[in-house]
Design a protein around this motif. Structure first.
Motif, mmCIF file in Angstrom:
data_model
loop_
_atom_site.group_PDB
_atom_site.id
_atom_site.type_symbol
_atom_site.label_atom_id
_atom_site.label_comp_id
_atom_site.label_asym_id
_atom_site.label_seq_id
_atom_site.Cartn_x
_atom_site.Cartn_y
_atom_site.Cartn_z
ATOM 1 N N TYR A 1 0.822 -1.221 0.000
ATOM 2 C CA TYR A 1 0.000 0.000 0.000
ATOM 3 C C TYR A 1 0.849 1.262 0.000
ATOM 4 O O TYR A 1 1.893 1.325 0.661
ATOM 5 C CB TYR A 1 -0.935 -0.045 1.208
ATOM 6 C CG TYR A 1 -1.887 -1.229 1.090
ATOM 7 C CD1 TYR A 1 -1.536 -2.479 1.578
ATOM 8 C CD2 TYR A 1 -3.082 -1.092 0.394
ATOM 9 C CE1 TYR A 1 -2.379 -3.576 1.401
ATOM 10 C CE2 TYR A 1 -3.925 -2.182 0.206
ATOM 11 C CZ TYR A 1 -3.571 -3.423 0.708
ATOM 12 O OH TYR A 1 -4.393 -4.510 0.513
ATOM 13 N N THR A 2 0.381 2.263 -0.763
ATOM 14 C CA THR A 2 1.081 3.546 -0.873
ATOM 15 C C THR A 2 0.095 4.688 -0.639
ATOM 16 O O THR A 2 -0.992 4.698 -1.236
ATOM 17 C CB THR A 2 1.699 3.705 -2.282
ATOM 18 O OG1 THR A 2 2.523 2.567 -2.548
ATOM 19 C CG2 THR A 2 2.517 4.984 -2.384
ATOM 20 N N LYS A 3 0.486 5.622 0.266
ATOM 21 C CA LYS A 3 -0.322 6.832 0.449
ATOM 22 C C LYS A 3 -0.297 7.611 -0.867
ATOM 23 O O LYS A 3 0.750 7.701 -1.503
ATOM 24 C CB LYS A 3 0.321 7.711 1.542
ATOM 25 C CG LYS A 3 -0.246 7.489 2.938
ATOM 26 C CD LYS A 3 0.033 8.727 3.839
ATOM 27 C CE LYS A 3 -0.571 8.465 5.226
ATOM 28 N NZ LYS A 3 0.436 7.953 6.168
ATOM 29 N N VAL A 4 -1.435 8.153 -1.312
ATOM 30 C CA VAL A 4 -1.436 8.959 -2.546
ATOM 31 C C VAL A 4 -1.541 10.437 -2.185
ATOM 32 O O VAL A 4 -1.988 10.786 -1.090
ATOM 33 C CB VAL A 4 -2.592 8.549 -3.487
ATOM 34 C CG1 VAL A 4 -2.369 7.120 -3.973
ATOM 35 C CG2 VAL A 4 -3.946 8.679 -2.805
ATOM 36 N N LYS A 5 -1.097 11.271 -3.109
ATOM 37 C CA LYS A 5 -1.101 12.723 -2.880
ATOM 38 C C LYS A 5 -2.167 13.373 -3.764
ATOM 39 O O LYS A 5 -2.565 12.808 -4.775
ATOM 40 C CB LYS A 5 0.274 13.303 -3.239
ATOM 41 C CG LYS A 5 1.435 12.662 -2.460
ATOM 42 C CD LYS A 5 2.742 13.415 -2.743
ATOM 43 C CE LYS A 5 3.938 12.638 -2.185
ATOM 44 N NZ LYS A 5 4.423 11.589 -3.158
ATOM 45 N N GLY A 6 -2.614 14.578 -3.298
ATOM 46 C CA GLY A 6 -3.534 15.347 -4.149
ATOM 47 C C GLY A 6 -4.940 15.468 -3.597
ATOM 48 O O GLY A 6 -5.790 16.128 -4.201
ATOM 49 N N PHE A 7 -5.195 14.847 -2.439
ATOM 50 C CA PHE A 7 -6.555 14.890 -1.886
ATOM 51 C C PHE A 7 -6.539 15.460 -0.471
ATOM 52 O O PHE A 7 -5.778 14.998 0.375
ATOM 53 C CB PHE A 7 -7.160 13.487 -1.869
ATOM 54 C CG PHE A 7 -7.243 12.841 -3.232
ATOM 55 C CD1 PHE A 7 -6.473 11.719 -3.531
ATOM 56 C CD2 PHE A 7 -8.079 13.363 -4.209
ATOM 57 C CE1 PHE A 7 -6.548 11.119 -4.784
ATOM 58 C CE2 PHE A 7 -8.159 12.773 -5.469
ATOM 59 C CZ PHE A 7 -7.389 11.650 -5.760
ATOM 60 N N GLY B 1 -0.060 7.595 -11.023
ATOM 61 C CA GLY B 1 -0.902 6.742 -10.185
ATOM 62 C C GLY B 1 -0.636 6.914 -8.705
ATOM 63 O O GLY B 1 -1.172 6.189 -7.872
ATOM 64 N N ILE B 2 0.204 7.923 -8.366
ATOM 65 C CA ILE B 2 0.494 8.198 -6.941
ATOM 66 C C ILE B 2 0.109 9.639 -6.603
ATOM 67 O O ILE B 2 -0.599 9.902 -5.640
ATOM 68 C CB ILE B 2 1.969 7.916 -6.623
ATOM 69 C CG1 ILE B 2 2.242 6.413 -6.735
ATOM 70 C CG2 ILE B 2 2.344 8.420 -5.223
ATOM 71 C CD1 ILE B 2 3.697 6.020 -6.634
ATOM 72 N N THR B 3 0.544 10.567 -7.427
ATOM 73 C CA THR B 3 0.129 11.968 -7.242
ATOM 74 C C THR B 3 -1.046 12.243 -8.177
ATOM 75 O O THR B 3 -0.914 12.081 -9.390
ATOM 76 C CB THR B 3 1.293 12.931 -7.553
ATOM 77 O OG1 THR B 3 2.385 12.590 -6.698
ATOM 78 C CG2 THR B 3 0.876 14.377 -7.329
ATOM 79 N N TRP B 4 -2.187 12.565 -7.556
ATOM 80 C CA TRP B 4 -3.408 12.751 -8.339
ATOM 81 C C TRP B 4 -3.820 14.225 -8.341
ATOM 82 O O TRP B 4 -3.566 14.942 -7.369
ATOM 83 C CB TRP B 4 -4.542 11.892 -7.759
ATOM 84 C CG TRP B 4 -4.327 10.416 -7.988
ATOM 85 C CD1 TRP B 4 -3.611 9.572 -7.186
ATOM 86 C CD2 TRP B 4 -4.804 9.634 -9.088
ATOM 87 N NE1 TRP B 4 -3.607 8.300 -7.721
ATOM 88 C CE2 TRP B 4 -4.340 8.309 -8.893
ATOM 89 C CE3 TRP B 4 -5.590 9.919 -10.205
ATOM 90 C CZ2 TRP B 4 -4.624 7.280 -9.780
ATOM 91 C CZ3 TRP B 4 -5.878 8.899 -11.098
ATOM 92 C CH2 TRP B 4 -5.389 7.593 -10.896
ATOM 93 N N GLU B 5 -4.455 14.633 -9.440
ATOM 94 C CA GLU B 5 -4.987 15.993 -9.546
ATOM 95 C C GLU B 5 -6.508 15.877 -9.614
ATOM 96 O O GLU B 5 -7.056 15.283 -10.554
ATOM 97 C CB GLU B 5 -4.454 16.647 -10.820
ATOM 98 C CG GLU B 5 -4.457 18.176 -10.811
ATOM 99 C CD GLU B 5 -3.986 18.701 -12.179
ATOM 100 O OE1 GLU B 5 -4.534 19.717 -12.627
ATOM 101 O OE2 GLU B 5 -3.120 18.002 -12.791
ATOM 102 N N GLU B 6 -7.182 16.364 -8.558
ATOM 103 C CA GLU B 6 -8.652 16.256 -8.529
ATOM 104 C C GLU B 6 -9.222 17.234 -9.561
ATOM 105 O O GLU B 6 -8.886 18.425 -9.549
ATOM 106 C CB GLU B 6 -9.198 16.548 -7.131
ATOM 107 C CG GLU B 6 -10.686 16.295 -6.993
ATOM 108 C CD GLU B 6 -11.096 15.980 -5.556
ATOM 109 O OE1 GLU B 6 -11.460 14.815 -5.304
ATOM 110 O OE2 GLU B 6 -10.968 16.880 -4.700
#
Ligand code: AAL
Length: 422
Positions: free
Chosen positions: A69-75, A140-145
């Motif tokens: 599991y990996t924490k994602v960024k952008g939220f 797939g790790i840093t997301w842009e909402e």
């Protein structure tokens, strides 16, 4: 001539002697585990590891994997106060040079308060008064909402109370989102809803709601009469294979099983498979083409939870591997989900969710990335470790409840002290 007959008789005798060898005669099972099924009498457990699994050793079983599991960024989750929640992600797709993911997004003035206390602005559950939003990513790790994809439609349209738990299909150049459409607050009678859909020429929308039921609830008395959840379309054998979950037989515990509905057109009619349910366990739906069949991640609920299952025909699922710490609401990136493949390559990652981040009072969920090796194209030995070694605190956090401690104390007081017997 006589010699040949003699030789034939000799070999038949030897063969039958050998085959009539009792297990004792064959000696103990060999030290090195044969990869191929040995021709000897074996226990049912030994038969099973050769008959049911691709290999008797998990590390050689392509459908066995651990999950990382990996924490994602952008939220942002508003300091986890329960007013913002993101959950039940769709399969990730790769389009226009980037990844897209759709999910349930709730932003309400309060955390969920239950069906009795909810109203037009206070949600009953974590997916009540929700919309479907989307985000994009390069890695797939840093997301842009990106914002809303499907808002709640005006009353009395399907989903006016809430739209949630989306999944995506790409078919003949168009995109289709399938999702749960609530016409009452979840929890009023139960988590009751049918499935509806919206379509678009682009993954960025605009999305046009069809404002009709696409996967209807079952008839009265049927397993899926109240809830059609977690719609999950794949393209298989030239058709749309849409798997879904239903909650039924609710007392004392809800039973969750998964069914299948197929169609030749994304907007139906969908025909439910007469053998439904086709998966007896699991919760959210998570499937992918694998070789000539369909594989499923089965976690959380039921007699066969924490398994990876496989159906050569997409209908009759068998346990292909047993795993642990499986991702909840697992929504894999399935590169060949929509290409009607005859040789599914499998998956290596996806998005999922953690629910109830810090307690019931601020109930909300957050998105997380998982990685695994359920692919024919990679071989990651770290993902094929037989077990996860948890630190003691993980076990201690599964501590006894007050009620359990009281029961155990009561039992302790009734113990028979054997030292009193001589
Ligand atoms: C999830 C999914 C569906 C249910 C609820 C929100 O785990 O099964 O989406 O309705 O819980």
């Amino acid at each position: 001539m006589k010699i040949n007959i003699l030789l034939i008789v000799l070999s038949i005798t030897l063969f039958s002697c050998n085959n009539n060898k009792s297990p004792q005669d064959e000696g103990a099972f060999p030290f090195h585990v044969p990869e191929k099924k040995p021709n000897r009498e074996m226990s049912s457990a030994m038969e099973r590891i050769y008959d049911n699994y691709a290999s008797p050793r998990p590390e050689n079983n392509e459908l066995f994997s651990q999950f990382k599991y990996t924490k994602v960024k952008g939220f942002d989750y508003n300091n986890n106060d329960g007013t913002i929640s993101r959950r039940d992600p769709s399969k990730t797709i790769f389009a226009n040079g980037k990844y897209y993911m759709y999910y349930t997004h709730r932003h309400t003035p309060t955390p969920p308060m239950g069906a009795k206390a909810c109203n037009d602005t206070i949600p009953s559950s974590d997916w009540d008064l929700a919309e479907i939003w989307y985000a994009t990513s390069k890695d797939g790790i840093t997301w842009e909402e990106q914002g809303v994809a499907v808002p709640r439609p005006p009353k009395p349209n399907i989903g006016w109370r809430s739209v949630s738990t989306p999944d995506i299909l790409f078919w003949k150049g168009k995109y289709y989102l399938y999702y749960q459409g609530f016409m009452q607050a979840s929890g009023t009678r139960g988590d009751d809803c049918p499935v509806t859909a919206s379509w678009s020429e682009s993954p960025d929308g605009p999305w046009t709601p069809v404002n009709k039921v696409i996967i209807p609830n079952g008839n009265e008395g049927e397993w899926d009469q109240y809830s059609i959840h977690d719609p999950y379309p794949l393209v298989y054998k030239g058709k749309i294979y849409l798997y879904y979950k239903s909650d039924f037989d609710e007392k004392p515990h809800k039973v969750r099983m998964q069914g299948l509905a197929t169609a030749n057109d994304p907007l139906g009619p969908f025909e439910k498979n007469p053998l439904n349910p086709v998966i007896t366990s699991g919760h959210e739906t998570s499937l992918f083409p694998f070789k000539s069949g369909i594989a499923a991640l089965v976690y959380k609920d039921g007699p066969e939870h924490n398994t990876i299952q496989y159906a050569e025909d997409g209908i009759n699922f068998e346990i292909a591997a047993i795993s642990e710490l499986m991702p909840y609401a697992a929504a894999p990136f399935v590169p060949d989900a929509f290409v009607d493949t005859k040789d599914g390559r499998g998956i290596t990652w996806g998005m999922a969710h953690f629910i109830n981040i810090n307690g019931w009072d601020t109930f909300h969920s957050m998105l997380v990335r998982f990685d695994c090796d359920l692919s024919q194209d990679i071989n990651d030995p770290e993902m094929k470790q037989h077990r996860v070694i948890h630190k003691p605190d993980v076990y201690y956090r599964q501590g006894l409840s007050k009620k359990q401690k009281a029961r155990i104390n009561k039992e302790n007081r009734k113990l028979i002290d054997i030292s009193n017997f001589n």
